[in-house]
Write a protein that holds these residues in place. Structure first.
Motif, PDB file in Angstrom:
ATOM      1  N   GLN A  31      21.023  37.542  12.383  1.00 10.39           N
ATOM      2  CA  GLN A  31      21.172  36.352  13.554  1.00 10.39           C
ATOM      3  C   GLN A  31      22.952  36.313  13.902  1.00 10.39           C
ATOM      4  O   GLN A  31      23.665  36.330  12.795  1.00 10.39           O
ATOM      5  CB  GLN A  31      20.992  34.960  13.260  1.00 10.39           C
ATOM      6  CG  GLN A  31      21.355  33.894  14.430  1.00 10.39           C
ATOM      7  CD  GLN A  31      20.625  32.499  14.077  1.00 10.39           C
ATOM      8  OE1 GLN A  31      19.820  32.470  13.116  1.00 10.39           O
ATOM      9  NE2 GLN A  31      21.118  31.643  14.503  1.00 10.39           N
ATOM     10  N   ILE A  37      17.720  28.988  16.532  1.00  8.46           N
ATOM     11  CA  ILE A  37      16.655  30.193  16.962  1.00  8.46           C
ATOM     12  C   ILE A  37      15.266  29.765  16.537  1.00  8.46           C
ATOM     13  O   ILE A  37      15.050  29.489  15.368  1.00  8.46           O
ATOM     14  CB  ILE A  37      17.005  31.650  16.386  1.00  8.46           C
ATOM     15  CG1 ILE A  37      18.336  31.869  16.708  1.00  8.46           C
ATOM     16  CG2 ILE A  37      16.028  32.699  16.540  1.00  8.46           C
ATOM     17  CD1 ILE A  37      18.769  32.368  18.186  1.00  8.46           C
ATOM     18  N   GLU A  38      14.238  30.051  17.529  1.00  4.06           N
ATOM     19  CA  GLU A  38      12.771  29.861  17.024  1.00  4.06           C
ATOM     20  C   GLU A  38      12.278  30.973  17.484  1.00  4.06           C
ATOM     21  O   GLU A  38      12.039  31.748  18.406  1.00  4.06           O
ATOM     22  CB  GLU A  38      12.157  28.736  17.777  1.00  4.06           C
ATOM     23  CG  GLU A  38      10.926  28.540  17.557  1.00  4.06           C
ATOM     24  CD  GLU A  38      10.140  27.156  18.237  1.00  4.06           C
ATOM     25  OE1 GLU A  38       8.903  27.273  18.433  1.00  4.06           O
ATOM     26  OE2 GLU A  38      11.039  26.331  18.719  1.00  4.06           O
ATOM     27  N   LEU A  39      11.526  31.792  16.436  1.00  4.11           N
ATOM     28  CA  LEU A  39      10.795  33.144  16.489  1.00  4.11           C
ATOM     29  C   LEU A  39       9.607  32.716  17.077  1.00  4.11           C
ATOM     30  O   LEU A  39       8.715  31.799  16.831  1.00  4.11           O
ATOM     31  CB  LEU A  39      10.702  34.002  15.249  1.00  4.11           C
ATOM     32  CG  LEU A  39      11.707  34.224  14.642  1.00  4.11           C
ATOM     33  CD1 LEU A  39      11.615  34.861  13.294  1.00  4.11           C
ATOM     34  CD2 LEU A  39      12.573  35.508  15.452  1.00  4.11           C
ATOM     35  N   GLY A  40       9.201  33.652  18.299  1.00  2.00           N
ATOM     36  CA  GLY A  40       7.821  33.442  18.551  1.00  2.00           C
ATOM     37  C   GLY A  40       6.757  34.016  17.614  1.00  2.00           C
ATOM     38  O   GLY A  40       7.060  34.555  16.655  1.00  2.00           O
ATOM     39  N   ALA A  43       6.566  37.678  16.130  1.00  2.00           N
ATOM     40  CA  ALA A  43       7.712  38.310  16.550  1.00  2.00           C
ATOM     41  C   ALA A  43       8.328  39.319  15.613  1.00  2.00           C
ATOM     42  O   ALA A  43       8.507  40.515  15.636  1.00  2.00           O
ATOM     43  CB  ALA A  43       8.875  37.327  16.800  1.00  2.00           C
ATOM     44  N   GLU A  44       8.532  39.018  14.321  1.00  2.00           N
ATOM     45  CA  GLU A  44       8.917  39.866  13.226  1.00  2.00           C
ATOM     46  C   GLU A  44       7.958  41.127  12.974  1.00  2.00           C
ATOM     47  O   GLU A  44       8.224  42.002  12.993  1.00  2.00           O
ATOM     48  CB  GLU A  44       8.912  38.805  11.940  1.00  2.00           C
ATOM     49  CG  GLU A  44      10.053  37.858  11.842  1.00  2.00           C
ATOM     50  CD  GLU A  44       9.818  37.175  10.721  1.00  2.00           C
ATOM     51  OE1 GLU A  44      10.266  37.330   9.622  1.00  2.00           O
ATOM     52  OE2 GLU A  44       9.213  35.980  10.971  1.00  2.00           O
ATOM     53  N   TYR A  63      14.387  37.653  25.158  1.00  2.00           N
ATOM     54  CA  TYR A  63      14.462  36.028  24.664  1.00  2.00           C
ATOM     55  C   TYR A  63      14.387  34.879  25.592  1.00  2.00           C
ATOM     56  O   TYR A  63      14.662  35.158  26.704  1.00  2.00           O
ATOM     57  CB  TYR A  63      15.409  35.950  23.925  1.00  2.00           C
ATOM     58  CG  TYR A  63      16.915  35.618  23.893  1.00  2.00           C
ATOM     59  CD1 TYR A  63      17.354  34.536  24.275  1.00  2.00           C
ATOM     60  CD2 TYR A  63      17.742  36.929  24.054  1.00  2.00           C
ATOM     61  CE1 TYR A  63      18.799  34.390  24.527  1.00  2.00           C
ATOM     62  CE2 TYR A  63      19.011  36.868  24.612  1.00  2.00           C
ATOM     63  CZ  TYR A  63      19.429  35.709  24.827  1.00  2.00           C
ATOM     64  OH  TYR A  63      20.665  35.219  25.486  1.00  2.00           O
ATOM     65  N   TYR A 136       9.763  38.947  25.070  1.00  2.00           N
ATOM     66  CA  TYR A 136      10.186  37.867  24.960  1.00  2.00           C
ATOM     67  C   TYR A 136       9.973  37.414  23.523  1.00  2.00           C
ATOM     68  O   TYR A 136       8.697  36.815  23.707  1.00  2.00           O
ATOM     69  CB  TYR A 136      10.184  36.887  26.000  1.00  2.00           C
ATOM     70  CG  TYR A 136      10.642  37.183  27.238  1.00  2.00           C
ATOM     71  CD1 TYR A 136      12.011  36.784  27.603  1.00  2.00           C
ATOM     72  CD2 TYR A 136       9.979  37.945  28.142  1.00  2.00           C
ATOM     73  CE1 TYR A 136      12.745  37.161  28.964  1.00  2.00           C
ATOM     74  CE2 TYR A 136      10.611  38.176  29.423  1.00  2.00           C
ATOM     75  CZ  TYR A 136      11.902  37.934  29.695  1.00  2.00           C
ATOM     76  OH  TYR A 136      12.593  38.267  30.932  1.00  2.00           O
ATOM     77  N   LEU A 137      10.413  37.660  22.508  1.00  2.00           N
ATOM     78  CA  LEU A 137      10.161  37.375  21.103  1.00  2.00           C
ATOM     79  C   LEU A 137      10.351  36.025  20.343  1.00  2.00           C
ATOM     80  O   LEU A 137      10.321  35.804  19.443  1.00  2.00           O
ATOM     81  CB  LEU A 137      10.304  38.767  20.612  1.00  2.00           C
ATOM     82  CG  LEU A 137       9.647  39.860  20.797  1.00  2.00           C
ATOM     83  CD1 LEU A 137       9.871  41.101  19.797  1.00  2.00           C
ATOM     84  CD2 LEU A 137       8.265  39.592  20.862  1.00  2.00           C
ATOM     85  N   TYR A 138      11.612  35.371  21.137  1.00  2.00           N
ATOM     86  CA  TYR A 138      12.239  34.204  20.444  1.00  2.00           C
ATOM     87  C   TYR A 138      12.902  33.541  21.508  1.00  2.00           C
ATOM     88  O   TYR A 138      13.047  33.730  22.704  1.00  2.00           O
ATOM     89  CB  TYR A 138      13.234  34.558  19.383  1.00  2.00           C
ATOM     90  CG  TYR A 138      14.321  35.386  19.868  1.00  2.00           C
ATOM     91  CD1 TYR A 138      15.523  34.744  20.264  1.00  2.00           C
ATOM     92  CD2 TYR A 138      14.361  36.741  19.930  1.00  2.00           C
ATOM     93  CE1 TYR A 138      16.762  35.515  20.258  1.00  2.00           C
ATOM     94  CE2 TYR A 138      15.421  37.558  20.371  1.00  2.00           C
ATOM     95  CZ  TYR A 138      16.642  36.613  20.400  1.00  2.00           C
ATOM     96  OH  TYR A 138      17.772  37.532  20.912  1.00  2.00           O
ATOM     97  N   THR A 139      13.136  32.390  20.885  1.00  4.97           N
ATOM     98  CA  THR A 139      13.762  31.191  22.075  1.00  4.97           C
ATOM     99  C   THR A 139      15.235  30.720  21.447  1.00  4.97           C
ATOM    100  O   THR A 139      15.202  30.646  19.946  1.00  4.97           O
ATOM    101  CB  THR A 139      13.104  30.061  22.215  1.00  4.97           C
ATOM    102  OG1 THR A 139      11.795  30.460  22.830  1.00  4.97           O
ATOM    103  CG2 THR A 139      13.755  29.011  22.938  1.00  4.97           C
TER     104      THR A 139
END
Length: 202
Positions: A31, A37-40, A43-44, A63, A136-139
């Protein structure tokens, strides 16, 4: 899946050495901002699968950005060989192959207070692909709420002069390493050789 989540505290050489020494999994998820950060979902797993498939040194993804309670898409562009800007937008997370990171830190072109991450990124780019995931994998919840126009001119702030000098030094070392460096040798222009009816300033 073999990965660690690590937060970048400072973009200097010592911090990159610390992170490389801490990394003991196949990949790290770094990061590079202090935003929330919030992972979708998955996502990982998606980052891991793409890194394995492409043998990338770094993988980054589009993102969502939360601004004033509104969720906005933040698409990114593909990284290319000529993507040398130190402020190239990778988003907030870098999924990095640990072996590539350790190798890049060993190849550091100098000791930097500001350009440590930039130097490592350039070193990785010489040996591995850097891959953009168009998903789009995270916010991320934005903390710098200045307009993009205000952010654009950060580089001319006199306080950032030392930062820019370091970035130039790291970039010059990279250009030399890939055989693309051109010495700043210019022929002197004699303005008395001909008449110039119009003067312009650019």
């Amino acid at each position: 899946m073999s990965k660690q989540i690590i937060s970048l505290l400072r973009p200097d050489s010592r911090e990159m050495e610390r992170i490389a020494s801490m990394a003991d999994t196949r990949y790290i998820l770094l990061q590079i901002t202090d935003e929330e950060i919030e992972l979708g979902q998955f996502a990982e797993e998606r980052l891991y699968a793409i890194a394995e498939m492409t043998q990338a040194g770094i993988v980054y993804a589009d993102y969502w950005e939360e601004k004033a309670g509104e969720l906005l898409p933040h698409p990114l562009i593909d990284y290319q060989e000529g993507s040398l800007r130190n402020d190239f937008d990778f988003g907030k997370l870098l999924f990095i192959r640990t072996s590539a990171l350790k190798e890049a830190v060993r190849q550091a072109s100098g000791v930097y207070n500001h350009a440590g991450l930039y130097d490592v990124r350039l070193n990785i780019s010489r040996a591995y692909p850097i891959v953009h995931v168009n998903e789009y994998l995270y916010t991320a919840k934005e903390k710098d709420t200045r307009s993009s126009g205000q952010k654009l001119f950060d580089y001319v702030d006199p306080r950032n002069r030392e930062v820019q000098k370091e970035m130039e030094r790291a970039c010059t070392a990279h250009l030399k390493a890939i055989g693309a460096y051109l010495k700043p040798e210019f022929a002197k222009v004699d303005f008395t050789e001909e008449l110039f009816p119009v003067e312009a300033s650019v």
